[in-house]
Design an enzyme around this catalytic site. Structure first.
Site, mmCIF file in Angstrom:
data_model
loop_
_atom_site.group_PDB
_atom_site.id
_atom_site.type_symbol
_atom_site.label_atom_id
_atom_site.label_comp_id
_atom_site.label_asym_id
_atom_site.label_seq_id
_atom_site.Cartn_x
_atom_site.Cartn_y
_atom_site.Cartn_z
ATOM 1 N N ASP A 8 0.848 -1.186 0.000
ATOM 2 C CA ASP A 8 0.000 0.000 0.000
ATOM 3 C C ASP A 8 0.887 1.240 0.000
ATOM 4 O O ASP A 8 2.107 1.148 -0.178
ATOM 5 C CB ASP A 8 -0.978 -0.019 1.188
ATOM 6 C CG ASP A 8 -0.297 0.148 2.537
ATOM 7 O OD1 ASP A 8 0.955 0.275 2.606
ATOM 8 O OD2 ASP A 8 -1.024 0.159 3.551
ATOM 9 N N CYS A 65 2.362 -3.639 4.235
ATOM 10 C CA CYS A 65 1.593 -2.435 4.552
ATOM 11 C C CYS A 65 2.254 -1.812 5.774
ATOM 12 O O CYS A 65 3.385 -2.163 6.100
ATOM 13 C CB CYS A 65 0.107 -2.750 4.768
ATOM 14 S SG CYS A 65 -0.312 -3.718 6.232
ATOM 15 N N THR A 67 1.740 -2.129 9.056
ATOM 16 C CA THR A 67 2.058 -3.112 10.098
ATOM 17 C C THR A 67 2.263 -4.520 9.560
ATOM 18 O O THR A 67 2.814 -5.363 10.255
ATOM 19 C CB THR A 67 0.928 -3.195 11.140
ATOM 20 O OG1 THR A 67 -0.257 -3.681 10.491
ATOM 21 C CG2 THR A 67 0.688 -1.857 11.806
ATOM 22 N N HIS A 98 7.757 -25.399 8.178
ATOM 23 C CA HIS A 98 6.700 -26.192 8.808
ATOM 24 C C HIS A 98 5.302 -25.914 8.286
ATOM 25 O O HIS A 98 4.435 -26.789 8.388
ATOM 26 C CB HIS A 98 6.698 -25.960 10.319
ATOM 27 C CG HIS A 98 7.860 -26.592 11.009
ATOM 28 N ND1 HIS A 98 7.997 -26.540 12.380
ATOM 29 C CD2 HIS A 98 8.940 -27.277 10.538
ATOM 30 C CE1 HIS A 98 9.118 -27.171 12.723
ATOM 31 N NE2 HIS A 98 9.704 -27.616 11.627
ATOM 32 N N HIS A 133 4.633 -32.316 8.963
ATOM 33 C CA HIS A 133 4.094 -30.975 8.727
ATOM 34 C C HIS A 133 3.114 -30.964 7.559
ATOM 35 O O HIS A 133 2.163 -30.175 7.550
ATOM 36 C CB HIS A 133 5.231 -29.982 8.495
ATOM 37 C CG HIS A 133 6.226 -29.995 9.599
ATOM 38 N ND1 HIS A 133 5.925 -29.590 10.880
ATOM 39 C CD2 HIS A 133 7.515 -30.411 9.632
ATOM 40 C CE1 HIS A 133 6.987 -29.738 11.652
ATOM 41 N NE2 HIS A 133 7.960 -30.243 10.922
#
Length: 148
Positions: A8, A65, A67, A98, A133
């Site tokens: 963004d 972005c 955060t 994993h 996994h």
């Protein structure tokens, strides 16, 4: 590797630096984000890179972005995406090893460019371990299939 990247307005500069970094390592990087600093909505860009991953246009995706949280959540709304939100290299490595994550998300207001490079290195250069996994990843994908 062919890598999609989306961002963004908060993350234009970090994206540009990461594109140059990845290309210097021989990767092909496809830009699905904005190049403008005007406010824009991260879900648009998260969906674009996610669709590119799901459709096989790119092998893996990077979503940035402010955060990393919002764009990561948006990415995970696309069926078939396993986006991890990371701020340190250990989680980036194990998201691949994993969890077979196919998109990494992080925040340009949370980490600096050198940490972002470390995250990308771990994410791009780590293969899925499989084994026990794989069963767990399949269980996650089964949850997705039942709830979409």
């Amino acid at each position: 590797m062919r890598i999609g990247i989306a961002n963004d307005h908060a993350s234009v500069e970090m994206k540009k630096e990461l594109v140059a970094y990845l290309e210097s390592q021989g990767h092909e990087v496809i830009n699905y984000g904005t190049d403008l600093s005007e406010s824009t909505d991260y879900p648009i860009w998260g969906e674009k890179v996610s669709m590119a991953v799901v459709n096989g246009e790119v092998e893996r995706g990077i979503a940035i972005c402010g955060t990393g949280v919002g764009i990561g959540i948006a990415c995970n709304k696309v069926r078939g995406i396993r986006a991890c939100i990371c701020s340190e290299p250990y989680s980036a490595r194990y998201s691949r090893l994993h969890n077979d994550a196919n998109i990494i998300a992080f925040g340009s207001r949370v980490i600096g460019i050198e940490t972002a490079k470390m995250l990308v290195d771990e994410f791009v250069n780590t293969a899925f371990e499989g084994g026990r996994h794989e069963r767990r990843v399949n269980m996650v994908m089964d949850i997705e299939a039942r709830n979409f």
